[in-house]
Design a protein around this motif. Structure first.
Motif, PDB file in Angstrom:
ATOM      1  N   ASN A 110       0.830  -1.201   0.000  1.00  0.00           N
ATOM      2  CA  ASN A 110       0.000   0.000   0.000  1.00  0.00           C
ATOM      3  C   ASN A 110       0.871   1.260   0.000  1.00  0.00           C
ATOM      4  O   ASN A 110       0.559   2.243  -0.684  1.00  0.00           O
ATOM      5  N   ALA A 111       1.960   1.236   0.764  1.00  0.00           N
ATOM      6  CA  ALA A 111       2.891   2.371   0.779  1.00  0.00           C
ATOM      7  C   ALA A 111       3.502   2.582  -0.602  1.00  0.00           C
ATOM      8  O   ALA A 111       3.696   3.723  -1.047  1.00  0.00           O
ATOM      9  N   PHE A 112       3.804   1.480  -1.291  1.00  0.00           N
ATOM     10  CA  PHE A 112       4.350   1.591  -2.644  1.00  0.00           C
ATOM     11  C   PHE A 112       3.370   2.306  -3.566  1.00  0.00           C
ATOM     12  O   PHE A 112       3.745   3.218  -4.312  1.00  0.00           O
ATOM     13  N   PHE A 113       2.102   1.905  -3.518  1.00  0.00           N
ATOM     14  CA  PHE A 113       1.121   2.539  -4.406  1.00  0.00           C
ATOM     15  C   PHE A 113       0.854   3.992  -4.017  1.00  0.00           C
ATOM     16  O   PHE A 113       0.633   4.835  -4.890  1.00  0.00           O
ATOM     17  N   ALA A 114       0.882   4.282  -2.734  1.00  0.00           N
ATOM     18  CA  ALA A 114       0.700   5.671  -2.315  1.00  0.00           C
ATOM     19  C   ALA A 114       1.814   6.544  -2.884  1.00  0.00           C
ATOM     20  O   ALA A 114       1.568   7.632  -3.417  1.00  0.00           O
ATOM     21  N   ALA A 115       3.055   6.062  -2.775  1.00  0.00           N
ATOM     22  CA  ALA A 115       4.194   6.827  -3.288  1.00  0.00           C
ATOM     23  C   ALA A 115       4.197   6.858  -4.813  1.00  0.00           C
ATOM     24  O   ALA A 115       4.523   7.882  -5.428  1.00  0.00           O
ATOM     25  N   LEU A 147      -4.971   0.170  -9.770  1.00  0.00           N
ATOM     26  CA  LEU A 147      -4.310  -0.989  -9.165  1.00  0.00           C
ATOM     27  C   LEU A 147      -4.228  -0.836  -7.649  1.00  0.00           C
ATOM     28  O   LEU A 147      -4.374  -1.815  -6.911  1.00  0.00           O
ATOM     29  N   SER A 148      -4.001   0.392  -7.193  1.00  0.00           N
ATOM     30  CA  SER A 148      -3.925   0.611  -5.749  1.00  0.00           C
ATOM     31  C   SER A 148      -5.258   0.293  -5.076  1.00  0.00           C
ATOM     32  O   SER A 148      -5.293  -0.243  -3.965  1.00  0.00           O
ATOM     33  N   LEU A 149      -6.366   0.599  -5.756  1.00  0.00           N
ATOM     34  CA  LEU A 149      -7.683   0.298  -5.205  1.00  0.00           C
ATOM     35  C   LEU A 149      -7.987  -1.199  -5.257  1.00  0.00           C
ATOM     36  O   LEU A 149      -8.796  -1.696  -4.476  1.00  0.00           O
ATOM     37  N   ALA A 150      -7.338  -1.900  -6.184  1.00  0.00           N
ATOM     38  CA  ALA A 150      -7.488  -3.350  -6.242  1.00  0.00           C
ATOM     39  C   ALA A 150      -6.683  -4.026  -5.129  1.00  0.00           C
ATOM     40  O   ALA A 150      -6.791  -5.240  -4.943  1.00  0.00           O
ATOM     41  N   HIS A 151      -5.896  -3.228  -4.433  1.00  0.00           N
ATOM     42  CA  HIS A 151      -5.150  -3.764  -3.295  1.00  0.00           C
ATOM     43  C   HIS A 151      -5.756  -3.314  -1.969  1.00  0.00           C
ATOM     44  O   HIS A 151      -6.105  -4.129  -1.119  1.00  0.00           O
ATOM     45  N   HIS A 152      -5.888  -1.995  -1.800  1.00  0.00           N
ATOM     46  CA  HIS A 152      -6.338  -1.478  -0.504  1.00  0.00           C
ATOM     47  C   HIS A 152      -7.217  -0.257  -0.757  1.00  0.00           C
ATOM     48  O   HIS A 152      -6.760   0.749  -1.301  1.00  0.00           O
ATOM     49  N   ARG A 153      -8.454  -0.313  -0.312  1.00  0.00           N
ATOM     50  CA  ARG A 153      -9.408   0.740  -0.653  1.00  0.00           C
ATOM     51  C   ARG A 153      -9.237   2.015   0.170  1.00  0.00           C
ATOM     52  O   ARG A 153      -9.933   3.004  -0.068  1.00  0.00           O
ATOM     53  N   THR A 154      -8.329   2.024   1.121  1.00  0.00           N
ATOM     54  CA  THR A 154      -8.038   3.292   1.799  1.00  0.00           C
ATOM     55  C   THR A 154      -7.435   4.309   0.843  1.00  0.00           C
ATOM     56  O   THR A 154      -7.407   5.499   1.156  1.00  0.00           O
ATOM     57  N   MET A 155      -6.965   3.849  -0.312  1.00  0.00           N
ATOM     58  CA  MET A 155      -6.453   4.781  -1.314  1.00  0.00           C
ATOM     59  C   MET A 155      -7.538   5.725  -1.816  1.00  0.00           C
ATOM     60  O   MET A 155      -7.237   6.746  -2.435  1.00  0.00           O
ATOM     61  N   LEU A 156      -8.807   5.408  -1.551  1.00  0.00           N
ATOM     62  CA  LEU A 156      -9.886   6.336  -1.890  1.00  0.00           C
ATOM     63  C   LEU A 156      -9.719   7.668  -1.170  1.00  0.00           C
ATOM     64  O   LEU A 156     -10.183   8.706  -1.662  1.00  0.00           O
ATOM     65  N   PHE A 162      -6.035  14.401  -5.101  1.00  0.00           N
ATOM     66  CA  PHE A 162      -5.663  14.224  -6.501  1.00  0.00           C
ATOM     67  C   PHE A 162      -6.560  15.067  -7.413  1.00  0.00           C
ATOM     68  O   PHE A 162      -6.076  15.689  -8.367  1.00  0.00           O
ATOM     69  N   LEU A 163      -7.854  15.097  -7.136  1.00  0.00           N
ATOM     70  CA  LEU A 163      -8.773  15.870  -7.966  1.00  0.00           C
ATOM     71  C   LEU A 163      -8.477  17.362  -7.879  1.00  0.00           C
ATOM     72  O   LEU A 163      -8.534  18.071  -8.898  1.00  0.00           O
ATOM     73  N   VAL A 164      -8.149  17.842  -6.690  1.00  0.00           N
ATOM     74  CA  VAL A 164      -7.802  19.257  -6.530  1.00  0.00           C
ATOM     75  C   VAL A 164      -6.542  19.589  -7.323  1.00  0.00           C
ATOM     76  O   VAL A 164      -6.459  20.616  -8.006  1.00  0.00           O
ATOM     77  N   LEU A 165      -5.545  18.698  -7.242  1.00  0.00           N
ATOM     78  CA  LEU A 165      -4.301  18.940  -7.986  1.00  0.00           C
ATOM     79  C   LEU A 165      -4.559  18.948  -9.489  1.00  0.00           C
ATOM     80  O   LEU A 165      -4.030  19.804 -10.214  1.00  0.00           O
ATOM     81  N   LEU A 166      -5.371  18.017  -9.972  1.00  0.00           N
ATOM     82  CA  LEU A 166      -5.715  17.990 -11.390  1.00  0.00           C
ATOM     83  C   LEU A 166      -6.426  19.276 -11.806  1.00  0.00           C
ATOM     84  O   LEU A 166      -6.117  19.866 -12.843  1.00  0.00           O
ATOM     85  N   TRP A 167      -7.372  19.718 -10.994  1.00  0.00           N
ATOM     86  CA  TRP A 167      -8.175  20.901 -11.331  1.00  0.00           C
ATOM     87  C   TRP A 167      -7.320  22.157 -11.418  1.00  0.00           C
ATOM     88  O   TRP A 167      -7.451  22.941 -12.363  1.00  0.00           O
ATOM     89  N   PHE A 168      -6.434  22.345 -10.460  1.00  0.00           N
ATOM     90  CA  PHE A 168      -5.656  23.576 -10.433  1.00  0.00           C
ATOM     91  C   PHE A 168      -4.429  23.529 -11.348  1.00  0.00           C
ATOM     92  O   PHE A 168      -3.795  24.553 -11.575  1.00  0.00           O
ATOM     93  N   THR A 169      -4.105  22.355 -11.859  1.00  0.00           N
ATOM     94  CA  THR A 169      -2.984  22.263 -12.799  1.00  0.00           C
ATOM     95  C   THR A 169      -3.450  22.429 -14.233  1.00  0.00           C
ATOM     96  O   THR A 169      -2.880  23.200 -15.008  1.00  0.00           O
ATOM     97  N   ASP A 170      -4.495  21.699 -14.603  1.00  0.00           N
ATOM     98  CA  ASP A 170      -4.986  21.743 -15.983  1.00  0.00           C
ATOM     99  C   ASP A 170      -6.444  21.312 -16.016  1.00  0.00           C
ATOM    100  O   ASP A 170      -6.743  20.116 -16.011  1.00  0.00           O
TER     101      ASP A 170
END
Length: 205
Positions: A110-115, A147-156, A162-170
């Motif tokens: 899970n730490a791998f997917f977070a990073a 893939l991270s969600l297929a491992h551990h759903r705390t990634m939600l 992530f959505l905020v970063l996407l919105w303010f970047t492009d």
């Protein structure tokens, strides 16, 4: 050092994962289908006992997490290699992180997917701020997030940031064609949950 820390069978949840992954059984909810598949592959390695091989999976995942933290540091405002290396090294020597890197558990992966997801989205952001299209980085991030969600759903819990970063970047990445591609890339890995009934049937047959 993993051989000294966790050379064989462990108690508790670790024992459950060692057994379930090697037999393609199902551990406690949520089932962790990606971990089961990777664990099964690691159980086939010609190294030590099966239990040791599952412990080794966590060590490899933890090493990947340290690497991804370094890459995220480099993508975050162009940190110098030394600064990024210090950040990765601090994670590497963390007591809690180290304890999970040497036992058969879900947290190192899970730490791998977070990073990894953090690095990929920051790399996409850096490319966009530099005026490059970088669609490949965005799709790679979506696949990794799925893939991270297929491992551990705390990634939600990462989704709002992530959505905020996407919105303010492009904001153009919220156009329908891009949203569709990202949705397919992120949702396709969730089909791995469909393997759990199959694993259950095979285990009980």
């Amino acid at each position: 050092c993993i051989r000294d820390r966790a050379p064989s069978v462990l108690p508790g949840d670790s024992a459950e994962f060692q057994f379930a992954a090697s037999m393609l059984g199902i551990p406690h909810p949520t089932g962790y289908p990606l971990y089961l598949i990777l664990g099964k592959l690691f159980s086939l390695l010609p190294l030590g006992s099966v239990a040791y091989r599952l412990n080794l999976l966590s060590a490899v995942a933890a090493a990947g997490a340290v690497w991804a933290v370094y890459r995220a540091g480099r993508a975050l405002g162009g940190l110098r290699p030394v600064a990024a290396s210090v950040g990765a090294a601090l994670l590497m020597v963390s007591g809690t992180f180290w304890s999970q890197a040497t036992i058969a558990e879900k947290y190192a992966l899970n730490a791998f997917f977070a990073a990894l997801t953090l690095w990929l989205i920051l790399q996409w952001r850096a490319e966009r701020l530099a005026g490059r299209r970088a669609r490949g980085w965005l799709i790679a991030w979506a696949v990794a997030y799925g893939l991270s969600l297929a491992h551990h759903r705390t990634m939600l819990l990462f989704a709002p940031a992530f959505l905020v970063l996407l919105w303010f970047t492009d904001r153009s990445c919220f156009a329908w064609p891009t949203i569709w591609r990202m949705a397919v890339a992120a949702l396709a890995p969730l089909a791995l949950y469909g393997l759990l009934p199959l694993f259950s049937a095979l285990y009980n047959s």
